[in-house]
Write a protein that holds these residues in place. Structure first.
Motif, PDB file in Angstrom:
ATOM      1  N   PRO A   1       0.830  -1.213   0.000  1.00  0.00           N
ATOM      2  CA  PRO A   1       0.000   0.000   0.000  1.00  0.00           C
ATOM      3  C   PRO A   1       0.862   1.260   0.000  1.00  0.00           C
ATOM      4  N   GLU A   2       0.252   2.329  -0.472  1.00  0.00           N
ATOM      5  CA  GLU A   2       0.952   3.610  -0.513  1.00  0.00           C
ATOM      6  C   GLU A   2       1.450   3.998   0.880  1.00  0.00           C
ATOM      7  N   THR A   3       2.719   4.394   0.972  1.00  0.00           N
ATOM      8  CA  THR A   3       3.298   4.825   2.238  1.00  0.00           C
ATOM      9  C   THR A   3       3.195   6.339   2.360  1.00  0.00           C
ATOM     10  N   ARG A   4       2.630   6.818   3.472  1.00  0.00           N
ATOM     11  CA  ARG A   4       2.498   8.240   3.720  1.00  0.00           C
ATOM     12  C   ARG A   4       3.222   8.603   5.007  1.00  0.00           C
ATOM     13  N   LEU A   5       4.009   9.664   4.957  1.00  0.00           N
ATOM     14  CA  LEU A   5       4.756  10.145   6.114  1.00  0.00           C
ATOM     15  C   LEU A   5       4.394  11.593   6.389  1.00  0.00           C
ATOM     16  N   LEU A   6       4.274  11.927   7.666  1.00  0.00           N
ATOM     17  CA  LEU A   6       4.134  13.314   8.094  1.00  0.00           C
ATOM     18  C   LEU A   6       5.399  13.669   8.862  1.00  0.00           C
ATOM     19  N   VAL A   7       6.114  14.679   8.384  1.00  0.00           N
ATOM     20  CA  VAL A   7       7.440  15.008   8.904  1.00  0.00           C
ATOM     21  C   VAL A   7       7.405  16.403   9.505  1.00  0.00           C
ATOM     22  N   GLN A   8       7.386  16.482  10.818  1.00  0.00           N
ATOM     23  CA  GLN A   8       7.432  17.758  11.516  1.00  0.00           C
ATOM     24  C   GLN A   8       8.869  18.082  11.894  1.00  0.00           C
ATOM     25  N   SER A   9       9.395  19.161  11.352  1.00  0.00           N
ATOM     26  CA  SER A   9      10.736  19.617  11.706  1.00  0.00           C
ATOM     27  C   SER A   9      10.620  20.739  12.722  1.00  0.00           C
ATOM     28  N   GLY A  10      11.778  21.216  13.189  1.00  0.00           N
ATOM     29  CA  GLY A  10      11.771  22.291  14.159  1.00  0.00           C
ATOM     30  C   GLY A  10      12.344  21.849  15.490  1.00  0.00           C
ATOM     31  N   PRO A  11      12.242  22.682  16.513  1.00  0.00           N
ATOM     32  CA  PRO A  11      12.806  22.364  17.829  1.00  0.00           C
ATOM     33  C   PRO A  11      12.178  21.143  18.486  1.00  0.00           C
ATOM     34  N   ALA A  12      10.918  20.804  18.117  1.00  0.00           N
ATOM     35  CA  ALA A  12      10.245  19.629  18.688  1.00  0.00           C
ATOM     36  C   ALA A  12       9.834  18.712  17.533  1.00  0.00           C
ATOM     37  N   PRO A  13      10.782  17.977  16.947  1.00  0.00           N
ATOM     38  CA  PRO A  13      10.485  17.175  15.757  1.00  0.00           C
ATOM     39  C   PRO A  13       9.591  15.982  16.083  1.00  0.00           C
ATOM     40  N   ALA A  14       8.850  15.542  15.077  1.00  0.00           N
ATOM     41  CA  ALA A  14       7.986  14.371  15.232  1.00  0.00           C
ATOM     42  C   ALA A  14       7.758  13.762  13.858  1.00  0.00           C
ATOM     43  N   LEU A  15       7.474  12.451  13.844  1.00  0.00           N
ATOM     44  CA  LEU A  15       7.247  11.718  12.600  1.00  0.00           C
ATOM     45  C   LEU A  15       6.068  10.779  12.776  1.00  0.00           C
ATOM     46  N   TRP A  16       5.221  10.707  11.744  1.00  0.00           N
ATOM     47  CA  TRP A  16       4.109   9.759  11.730  1.00  0.00           C
ATOM     48  C   TRP A  16       4.095   9.055  10.378  1.00  0.00           C
ATOM     49  N   ARG A  17       3.513   7.838  10.386  1.00  0.00           N
ATOM     50  CA  ARG A  17       3.423   7.058   9.148  1.00  0.00           C
ATOM     51  C   ARG A  17       2.041   6.439   9.049  1.00  0.00           C
ATOM     52  N   SER A  18       1.539   6.354   7.817  1.00  0.00           N
ATOM     53  CA  SER A  18       0.263   5.711   7.544  1.00  0.00           C
ATOM     54  C   SER A  18       0.401   4.909   6.258  1.00  0.00           C
ATOM     55  N   SER A  19      -0.336   3.830   6.183  1.00  0.00           N
ATOM     56  CA  SER A  19      -0.294   2.996   4.976  1.00  0.00           C
ATOM     57  C   SER A  19      -1.166   3.555   3.875  1.00  0.00           C
ATOM     58  N   GLY A  20      -1.988   4.566   4.187  1.00  0.00           N
ATOM     59  CA  GLY A  20      -2.869   5.127   3.177  1.00  0.00           C
ATOM     60  C   GLY A  20      -4.105   4.292   2.929  1.00  0.00           C
ATOM     61  N   THR A  21      -4.389   3.318   3.814  1.00  0.00           N
ATOM     62  CA  THR A  21      -5.570   2.460   3.657  1.00  0.00           C
ATOM     63  C   THR A  21      -6.704   2.890   4.570  1.00  0.00           C
ATOM     64  N   GLY A  22      -6.575   4.054   5.213  1.00  0.00           N
ATOM     65  CA  GLY A  22      -7.618   4.549   6.078  1.00  0.00           C
ATOM     66  C   GLY A  22      -7.370   4.321   7.549  1.00  0.00           C
ATOM     67  N   GLY A  23      -6.300   3.606   7.893  1.00  0.00           N
ATOM     68  CA  GLY A  23      -5.986   3.364   9.289  1.00  0.00           C
ATOM     69  C   GLY A  23      -5.367   4.574   9.949  1.00  0.00           C
ATOM     70  N   ALA A  24      -5.325   4.534  11.285  1.00  0.00           N
ATOM     71  CA  ALA A  24      -4.749   5.644  12.037  1.00  0.00           C
ATOM     72  C   ALA A  24      -3.245   5.721  11.813  1.00  0.00           C
ATOM     73  N   ALA A  25      -2.727   6.958  11.819  1.00  0.00           N
ATOM     74  CA  ALA A  25      -1.286   7.160  11.676  1.00  0.00           C
ATOM     75  C   ALA A  25      -0.576   6.758  12.964  1.00  0.00           C
ATOM     76  N   GLU A  26       0.620   6.204  12.830  1.00  0.00           N
ATOM     77  CA  GLU A  26       1.411   5.802  13.984  1.00  0.00           C
ATOM     78  C   GLU A  26       2.642   6.691  14.099  1.00  0.00           C
ATOM     79  N   ALA A  27       2.964   7.084  15.339  1.00  0.00           N
ATOM     80  CA  ALA A  27       4.190   7.845  15.571  1.00  0.00           C
ATOM     81  C   ALA A  27       5.382   6.910  15.434  1.00  0.00           C
ATOM     82  N   LEU A  28       6.437   7.372  14.808  1.00  0.00           N
ATOM     83  CA  LEU A  28       7.623   6.552  14.589  1.00  0.00           C
ATOM     84  C   LEU A  28       8.559   6.648  15.779  1.00  0.00           C
ATOM     85  N   ASP A  29       9.039   5.493  16.259  1.00  0.00           N
ATOM     86  CA  ASP A  29      10.042   5.501  17.312  1.00  0.00           C
ATOM     87  C   ASP A  29      11.413   5.728  16.693  1.00  0.00           C
ATOM     88  N   VAL A  30      12.437   5.791  17.539  1.00  0.00           N
ATOM     89  CA  VAL A  30      13.778   6.121  17.049  1.00  0.00           C
ATOM     90  C   VAL A  30      14.269   5.092  16.040  1.00  0.00           C
TER      91      VAL A  30
END
Length: 316
Positions: free
Chosen positions: A132-161
């Protein structure tokens, strides 16, 4: 133990490459660069005050001890640069292994800036992801964060280190590379002037926060070179505990779209395997107004709009 940056000889420009942007630096009086994600943030006291051993002499014409306050100001200027308005990019990832066949993967990137800093949404097509299509949300800045979704309608998961350093779709590109959080790390040393790709550059060595260092001890620091004239990222090296580079990220080319300049090509080289992946922008739309919901974890469940009016960039 703190990493002590390496002292090494000046590297000449890589032939036949005339420089990181094809020798066209003089054409950039109004430079606006998005280096995978744009850069802005805050700084804490300089590393010179942290008790670390002083770095070895830089390999260029540095007269006197580098001024850490000046380094702080240079970083702040660099972080404040970026493309005006929201933007959309289409790109290809050309996988160039030392041994084996080359392959090309395709993706899309939507970018903006929110209260936390630059943020981008990245999509790899199903063929690239092997599913399935891979989707990433990439927050940069002093408090960075990353999320990933398969694009199939499921909830996005925060990425660990561990997931942040995992290669995407068998390339040398990782979520960490897209995010470039090291550009905001407050613990840094300004090493002064060096020569990078044949041009004078400001060199910084930035050390990861304690939490990241504990979870990913293999990364001791990141060395960053910024062009002195245009304060543009020329090269970044991820350094191991022995001071040797683990990965090198090098700017290859820029292209003007409308009245703005954007990164056209970047090389990511694994210094252990010598494999390389080239990130190359193939089309762009700038000065957009994208919905804020597009750049939220919940928004990853919905497809993102593709602008109709694109500027296609010529190949190298």
């Amino acid at each position: 133990m703190r990493l002590r940056p390496r002292s090494r000889a000046v590297r000449p420009p890589r032939s036949p490459d005339p420089g990181p942007v094809g020798g066209r630096w003089s054409d950039l009086p109004r430079l606006a660069i998005a280096t995978l994600t744009a850069c802005a943030g805050l700084l804490a006291p300089a590393a010179a005050q942290s008790g670390r051993n002083p770095p070895p002499p830089p390999a260029y014409v540095q007269l006197g001890k580098p001024d850490q306050q000046q380094g702080r100001e240079i970083l702040e200027q660099f972080r404040a640069q970026g493309l005006a308005g929201d933007y959309y990019l289409e790109f290809e990832l050309r996988v160039l292994p030392r041994d084996g066949d080359e392959r090309v993967l395709h993706g899309r990137l939507w970018g903006t800036r929110n209260a936390g800093g630059p943020v981008s949404r990245v999509t790899l097509d199903p063929a690239a992801a092997g599913g399935p299509e891979t989707r990433l949300l990439v927050q940069s800045g002093p408090a960075p964060a990353l999320w990933r979704s398969s694009g199939t309608g499921g909830a996005a998961e925060a990425l660990d280190v561990a997931a942040q350093f995992a290669p995407l779709a068998g390339t040398d590109l990782t979520p960490f590379d897209l995010q470039m959080p090291f550009l905001y790390w407050p613990d840094f040393t300004y090493e002064g002037l060096v020569r990078s790709h044949g041009r004078p550059a400001h060199r910084f060595v930035l050390h990861p926060p304690a939490a990241l260092a504990a979870q990913h001890p293999g990364l001791a620091a990141v060395q960053v070179d910024l062009d002195t004239q245009y304060v543009a990222l020329v090269e970044a090296e991820l350094l191991g505990a022995d001071g040797r580079p683990l990965k090198t990220v090098s700017l290859l080319d820029l292209q003007k779209v409308g009245d703005q300049w954007l990164v056209k090509a970047i090389d990511l080289r694994d210094e252990t395997t010598r494999n390389k992946t080239r990130f190359a922008v193939t089309a762009a739309a700038l000065n957009l107004h994208l919905p804020a919901a597009l750049f939220t974890p919940a928004g990853l469940a919905e497809p993102a709009p593709v602008p109709a009016d694109l500027t296609h960039l010529a190949g190298p």
